[in-house]
Write a protein that holds these residues in place. Sequence first.
Motif, PDB file in Angstrom:
ATOM      1  N   LEU A  66      -0.661   0.470  -1.987  1.00  0.00           N
ATOM      2  CA  LEU A  66      -1.797   1.381  -1.806  1.00  0.00           C
ATOM      3  C   LEU A  66      -3.030   0.628  -1.322  1.00  0.00           C
ATOM      4  O   LEU A  66      -3.756   1.105  -0.434  1.00  0.00           O
ATOM      5  CB  LEU A  66      -2.089   2.130  -3.114  1.00  0.00           C
ATOM      6  CG  LEU A  66      -1.042   3.169  -3.545  1.00  0.00           C
ATOM      7  CD1 LEU A  66      -1.399   3.751  -4.904  1.00  0.00           C
ATOM      8  CD2 LEU A  66      -0.937   4.278  -2.509  1.00  0.00           C
ATOM      9  N   GLU A  67      -3.273  -0.551  -1.878  1.00  0.00           N
ATOM     10  CA  GLU A  67      -4.419  -1.346  -1.436  1.00  0.00           C
ATOM     11  C   GLU A  67      -4.229  -1.804   0.006  1.00  0.00           C
ATOM     12  O   GLU A  67      -5.180  -1.820   0.796  1.00  0.00           O
ATOM     13  CB  GLU A  67      -4.610  -2.557  -2.355  1.00  0.00           C
ATOM     14  CG  GLU A  67      -5.899  -3.334  -2.123  1.00  0.00           C
ATOM     15  CD  GLU A  67      -7.134  -2.479  -2.382  1.00  0.00           C
ATOM     16  OE1 GLU A  67      -8.093  -2.580  -1.569  1.00  0.00           O
ATOM     17  OE2 GLU A  67      -7.148  -1.713  -3.367  1.00  0.00           O
ATOM     18  N   ALA A  68      -2.987  -2.168   0.353  1.00  0.00           N
ATOM     19  CA  ALA A  68      -2.704  -2.582   1.724  1.00  0.00           C
ATOM     20  C   ALA A  68      -2.967  -1.454   2.708  1.00  0.00           C
ATOM     21  O   ALA A  68      -3.506  -1.667   3.807  1.00  0.00           O
ATOM     22  CB  ALA A  68      -1.254  -3.048   1.832  1.00  0.00           C
ATOM     23  N   ILE A  69      -2.626  -0.233   2.307  1.00  0.00           N
ATOM     24  CA  ILE A  69      -2.879   0.923   3.180  1.00  0.00           C
ATOM     25  C   ILE A  69      -4.368   1.169   3.323  1.00  0.00           C
ATOM     26  O   ILE A  69      -4.888   1.393   4.430  1.00  0.00           O
ATOM     27  CB  ILE A  69      -2.168   2.168   2.613  1.00  0.00           C
ATOM     28  CG1 ILE A  69      -0.650   1.994   2.692  1.00  0.00           C
ATOM     29  CG2 ILE A  69      -2.598   3.423   3.363  1.00  0.00           C
ATOM     30  CD1 ILE A  69       0.135   3.063   1.960  1.00  0.00           C
ATOM     31  N   VAL A  70      -5.093   1.119   2.203  1.00  0.00           N
ATOM     32  CA  VAL A  70      -6.542   1.348   2.227  1.00  0.00           C
ATOM     33  C   VAL A  70      -7.246   0.309   3.093  1.00  0.00           C
ATOM     34  O   VAL A  70      -8.155   0.631   3.878  1.00  0.00           O
ATOM     35  CB  VAL A  70      -7.112   1.330   0.787  1.00  0.00           C
ATOM     36  CG1 VAL A  70      -8.640   1.334   0.827  1.00  0.00           C
ATOM     37  CG2 VAL A  70      -6.607   2.530  -0.002  1.00  0.00           C
ATOM     38  N   GLN A  71      -6.826  -0.935   2.993  1.00  0.00           N
ATOM     39  CA  GLN A  71      -7.468  -2.014   3.740  1.00  0.00           C
ATOM     40  C   GLN A  71      -7.044  -2.061   5.208  1.00  0.00           C
ATOM     41  O   GLN A  71      -7.615  -2.812   5.995  1.00  0.00           O
ATOM     42  CB  GLN A  71      -7.166  -3.366   3.072  1.00  0.00           C
ATOM     43  CG  GLN A  71      -7.719  -3.517   1.660  1.00  0.00           C
ATOM     44  CD  GLN A  71      -9.231  -3.409   1.612  1.00  0.00           C
ATOM     45  OE1 GLN A  71      -9.939  -3.852   2.529  1.00  0.00           O
ATOM     46  NE2 GLN A  71      -9.746  -2.809   0.542  1.00  0.00           N
ATOM     47  N   GLY A  72      -6.046  -1.270   5.572  1.00  0.00           N
ATOM     48  CA  GLY A  72      -5.611  -1.242   6.970  1.00  0.00           C
ATOM     49  C   GLY A  72      -4.586  -2.285   7.330  1.00  0.00           C
ATOM     50  O   GLY A  72      -4.373  -2.582   8.512  1.00  0.00           O
ATOM     51  N   TYR A  73      -3.894  -2.829   6.329  1.00  0.00           N
ATOM     52  CA  TYR A  73      -2.897  -3.872   6.588  1.00  0.00           C
ATOM     53  C   TYR A  73      -1.721  -3.321   7.410  1.00  0.00           C
ATOM     54  O   TYR A  73      -1.117  -4.049   8.212  1.00  0.00           O
ATOM     55  CB  TYR A  73      -2.388  -4.443   5.252  1.00  0.00           C
ATOM     56  CG  TYR A  73      -1.338  -5.510   5.401  1.00  0.00           C
ATOM     57  CD1 TYR A  73      -1.680  -6.798   5.828  1.00  0.00           C
ATOM     58  CD2 TYR A  73      -0.003  -5.243   5.106  1.00  0.00           C
ATOM     59  CE1 TYR A  73      -0.703  -7.786   5.973  1.00  0.00           C
ATOM     60  CE2 TYR A  73       0.974  -6.224   5.231  1.00  0.00           C
ATOM     61  CZ  TYR A  73       0.619  -7.495   5.671  1.00  0.00           C
ATOM     62  OH  TYR A  73       1.580  -8.466   5.813  1.00  0.00           O
ATOM     63  N   TYR A  74      -1.418  -2.024   7.243  1.00  0.00           N
ATOM     64  CA  TYR A  74      -0.305  -1.432   7.976  1.00  0.00           C
ATOM     65  C   TYR A  74      -0.756  -0.692   9.235  1.00  0.00           C
ATOM     66  O   TYR A  74       0.057  -0.030   9.893  1.00  0.00           O
ATOM     67  CB  TYR A  74       0.479  -0.478   7.063  1.00  0.00           C
ATOM     68  CG  TYR A  74       1.254  -1.198   5.988  1.00  0.00           C
ATOM     69  CD1 TYR A  74       2.346  -1.996   6.298  1.00  0.00           C
ATOM     70  CD2 TYR A  74       0.890  -1.093   4.650  1.00  0.00           C
ATOM     71  CE1 TYR A  74       3.058  -2.672   5.320  1.00  0.00           C
ATOM     72  CE2 TYR A  74       1.589  -1.759   3.655  1.00  0.00           C
ATOM     73  CZ  TYR A  74       2.680  -2.549   3.993  1.00  0.00           C
ATOM     74  OH  TYR A  74       3.372  -3.225   3.017  1.00  0.00           O
ATOM     75  N   VAL A  89       5.423  -9.502  -3.238  1.00  0.00           N
ATOM     76  CA  VAL A  89       5.349  -8.167  -3.836  1.00  0.00           C
ATOM     77  C   VAL A  89       5.488  -7.086  -2.757  1.00  0.00           C
ATOM     78  O   VAL A  89       6.231  -6.103  -2.929  1.00  0.00           O
ATOM     79  CB  VAL A  89       4.033  -7.991  -4.611  1.00  0.00           C
ATOM     80  CG1 VAL A  89       3.904  -6.547  -5.106  1.00  0.00           C
ATOM     81  CG2 VAL A  89       3.978  -8.945  -5.792  1.00  0.00           C
ATOM     82  N   LEU A  90       4.799  -7.268  -1.629  1.00  0.00           N
ATOM     83  CA  LEU A  90       4.876  -6.278  -0.552  1.00  0.00           C
ATOM     84  C   LEU A  90       6.279  -6.224   0.044  1.00  0.00           C
ATOM     85  O   LEU A  90       6.803  -5.136   0.314  1.00  0.00           O
ATOM     86  CB  LEU A  90       3.862  -6.607   0.543  1.00  0.00           C
ATOM     87  CG  LEU A  90       2.388  -6.339   0.233  1.00  0.00           C
ATOM     88  CD1 LEU A  90       1.524  -6.700   1.433  1.00  0.00           C
ATOM     89  CD2 LEU A  90       2.164  -4.878  -0.153  1.00  0.00           C
TER      90      LEU A  90
END
Length: 215
Positions: A164-172, A197-198
């Motif tokens: 969820l944090e990766a999505i919020v930060q734009g990692y994907y 973890v990812l």
Amino acid sequence: MPRARVRFKPPGNSLGGPFQLSREYPNDRFRLLSAYPAKDGLLVVLEATMSDPAVVLDLFEDAPETRVPSYNVLHVDEQTVLLQFQLPFIPAPFRAFLTSGNLPQLPYTIEDGWIVCELTTSHERLSEFRDELAKTGFRFEVDRVTQSVTPIDLLTDRQREFMLEAIVQGYYDTPRQCSLTDLATTLDVSKSTTSIVLHRAEETIVKEFFSASIE
């Protein structure tokens, strides 16, 4: 919740209409697109894809009014007929759906005299549906049962937090709005921990998503 592919057919002496056609023309396709209870019975939309669509039109034209009081041709071309017709009664399968607490999930196909459909239901309600059909003489078979699971529900709390944090930060995002290092800093863990973890979360989601396709 389980998802089942089931099939059922009326007693032998009751085979007629689309059921009969599906047996006489096994290479053609017959689908029930909708079924809606009305004041005087059931409204049904049938789609037939055949080499000779006139066969369907002749069937309904010759049907006695006691079985099919009315019908309308919604569409016809060289291969497809779309018909809306009314039955003067509620068929046993539809009553069994309602009595067992299941919701009809259209469209249904008709294959060799069998109605084939998908049901998302509990094991208890599936058994109740089978029992209700049995009372009316219908044959019932289960082709397969699979457990319907949302992939994200299989993640641990930590995996869900990281994704969820990766999505919020734009990692994907494409292009990425943050690097793995940036994401690790935000999560206050090492870069290697973030990557592990990812990766495990992604592996779980991808394998679950494609599990039905590779069975």
